[in-house]
Design an enzyme around this catalytic site. Structure first.
Site, PDB file in Angstrom:
ATOM      1  N   CYS A 118       0.961  -1.186   0.156  1.00 48.84           N
ATOM      2  CA  CYS A 118       0.049  -0.021  -0.011  1.00 48.84           C
ATOM      3  C   CYS A 118       0.759   1.260  -0.115  1.00 48.84           C
ATOM      4  O   CYS A 118       0.665   2.261  -0.909  1.00 48.84           O
ATOM      5  CB  CYS A 118      -0.941   0.019   1.181  1.00 48.84           C
ATOM      6  SG  CYS A 118      -2.152   1.543   1.211  1.00 48.84           S
ATOM      7  N   CYS A 119       1.856   1.316   0.836  1.00 48.42           N
ATOM      8  CA  CYS A 119       2.858   2.474   0.967  1.00 48.42           C
ATOM      9  C   CYS A 119       3.580   2.569  -0.366  1.00 48.42           C
ATOM     10  O   CYS A 119       3.952   3.689  -0.937  1.00 48.42           O
ATOM     11  CB  CYS A 119       3.689   2.458   1.970  1.00 48.42           C
ATOM     12  SG  CYS A 119       3.311   2.721   3.827  1.00 48.42           S
ATOM     13  N   CYS A 201      -1.065   9.041   6.961  1.00 48.37           N
ATOM     14  CA  CYS A 201      -2.439   8.646   6.335  1.00 48.37           C
ATOM     15  C   CYS A 201      -3.322   8.481   7.656  1.00 48.37           C
ATOM     16  O   CYS A 201      -2.792   7.841   8.703  1.00 48.37           O
ATOM     17  CB  CYS A 201      -2.367   7.285   5.647  1.00 48.37           C
ATOM     18  SG  CYS A 201      -1.439   7.508   3.966  1.00 48.37           S
ATOM     19  N   CYS A 204      -3.671   5.026   9.428  1.00 44.13           N
ATOM     20  CA  CYS A 204      -2.189   4.474   9.886  1.00 44.13           C
ATOM     21  C   CYS A 204      -1.387   5.482  10.990  1.00 44.13           C
ATOM     22  O   CYS A 204      -0.365   5.138  11.177  1.00 44.13           O
ATOM     23  CB  CYS A 204      -1.261   4.120   8.697  1.00 44.13           C
ATOM     24  SG  CYS A 204      -2.040   2.869   7.716  1.00 44.13           S
ATOM     25  N   CYS A 229       8.331   3.691   5.697  1.00 44.03           N
ATOM     26  CA  CYS A 229       7.498   3.450   4.618  1.00 44.03           C
ATOM     27  C   CYS A 229       8.253   3.374   3.209  1.00 44.03           C
ATOM     28  O   CYS A 229       7.470   3.156   2.291  1.00 44.03           O
ATOM     29  CB  CYS A 229       6.318   4.416   4.624  1.00 44.03           C
ATOM     30  SG  CYS A 229       7.171   6.039   4.371  1.00 44.03           S
TER      31      CYS A 229
HETATM   32  S1  SF4 Z   1       0.418   5.001   5.644  1.00 46.21           S
HETATM   33 FE1  SF4 Z   1      -1.343   3.288   5.570  1.00 46.21          FE
HETATM   34  S2  SF4 Z   1      -2.824   3.991   3.970  1.00 46.21           S
HETATM   35 FE2  SF4 Z   1      -0.837   5.294   3.813  1.00 46.21          FE
HETATM   36  S3  SF4 Z   1       0.021   4.280   2.156  1.00 46.21           S
HETATM   37 FE3  SF4 Z   1       0.949   3.438   3.946  1.00 46.21          FE
HETATM   38  S4  SF4 Z   1      -0.355   1.506   4.375  1.00 46.21           S
HETATM   39 FE4  SF4 Z   1      -1.317   2.654   2.803  1.00 46.21          FE
END
Ligand code: SF4
Length: 234
Positions: A118-119, A201, A204, A229
């Site tokens: 996701c990141c 985000c 998170c 991340c």
């Molecule tokens: S912080 Fe969470 S929602 Fe944002 S990109 Fe990473 S996993 Fe995805």
């Protein structure tokens, strides 16, 4: 050779003020110098230094699609206050749509692999586009933000993106940032007043308790050692 460039810059700019250094870098890396902001308090300090002093640095942000409403508010207030452009990069829909179709919208809670994917889709890939063609990357990293960052230098060679990175606030404390923002009337994210220190985000990020580690509010369901991340390697 590339590490040597970072070493040379660390020596050359050791005694120089951040604004003076930013100005000099903007002149040396003309049109190839970029600052990435996520509108956290450190980034707002640097944005102010750049915009207030008319330093020709491209300011960019990554809109992951999962940001807090408060973050969009400070983004908008920043545009209003300085009347300068901030370029926004979004995730590629051809990567995001199949990922969500397969895993669902909140799969980051289920595994580190899902979270990293996701990141990657929402941050790292867009960051790659934001940094492409650039040679110098300015960041709001502070050494005291996490153990991983304590041994960093003002200038570093970023292996992942193959460019020089400058961290002007490396030695600043959170208090220094708060003071700067207050004295200079810089817009800031109101979540900082509610215990949020590192704001990413919405799903998170959470507030931390006094005395808790700076990164404790990010991906709190994961082991500490994995809490980066992929934006910053060093
Ligand atoms: S912080 Fe969470 S929602 Fe944002 S990109 Fe990473 S996993 Fe995805």
């Amino acid at each position: 050779m590339r590490d040597k460039l970072a070493e040379r810059l660390n020596v050359e700019f050791r005694e120089r003020e951040s604004v003076e250094t930013l100005r000099e870098l903007a002149s040396r890396f003309q049109g190839k110098i970029v600052f990435t902001t996520s509108f956290g308090i450190e980034d707002q300090v640097i944005t102010d230094m750049i915009f207030r002093n008319d330093i020709p640095v491209k300011v960019v942000t990554l809109d992951t699609g999962r940001l807090f409403e408060e973050t969009y508010k400070v983004y908008n207030r920043t545009l209003e206050q300085y009347n300068k452009p901030i370029y926004t990069y979004y995730p590629r829909h051809e990567l995001l749509e199949p990922f969500i179709a397969e895993k669902g919208p909140n799969s980051f809670y289920l595994s580190v692999e899902n979270r990293k994917m996701c990141c990657h889709i929402r941050k790292v890939e867009p960051l790659g586009r934001a940094l492409s063609e650039m040679s110098c990357w300015i960041t709001g990293i502070r050494a005291s933000q996490s153990q991983n960052r304590e041994d960093m230098e003002f200038f570093e060679w970023d292996e992942a993106f193959s460019m020089i990175k400058y961290n002007p606030l490396l030695k600043w404390s959170l208090e220094d940032c708060r003071e700067y923002v207050k004295v200079n009337h810089v817009p800031y994210n109101v979540l900082h007043d509610r215990g949020f220190v590192s704001i990413g985000c919405a799903p998170c990020t959470r507030a931390i308790q006094p005395g808790e580690d700076f990164r404790a509010g990010r991906w709190w369901w994961e082991n500490n050692s994995k809490k980066e991340c992929g934006l910053h390697s060093h």
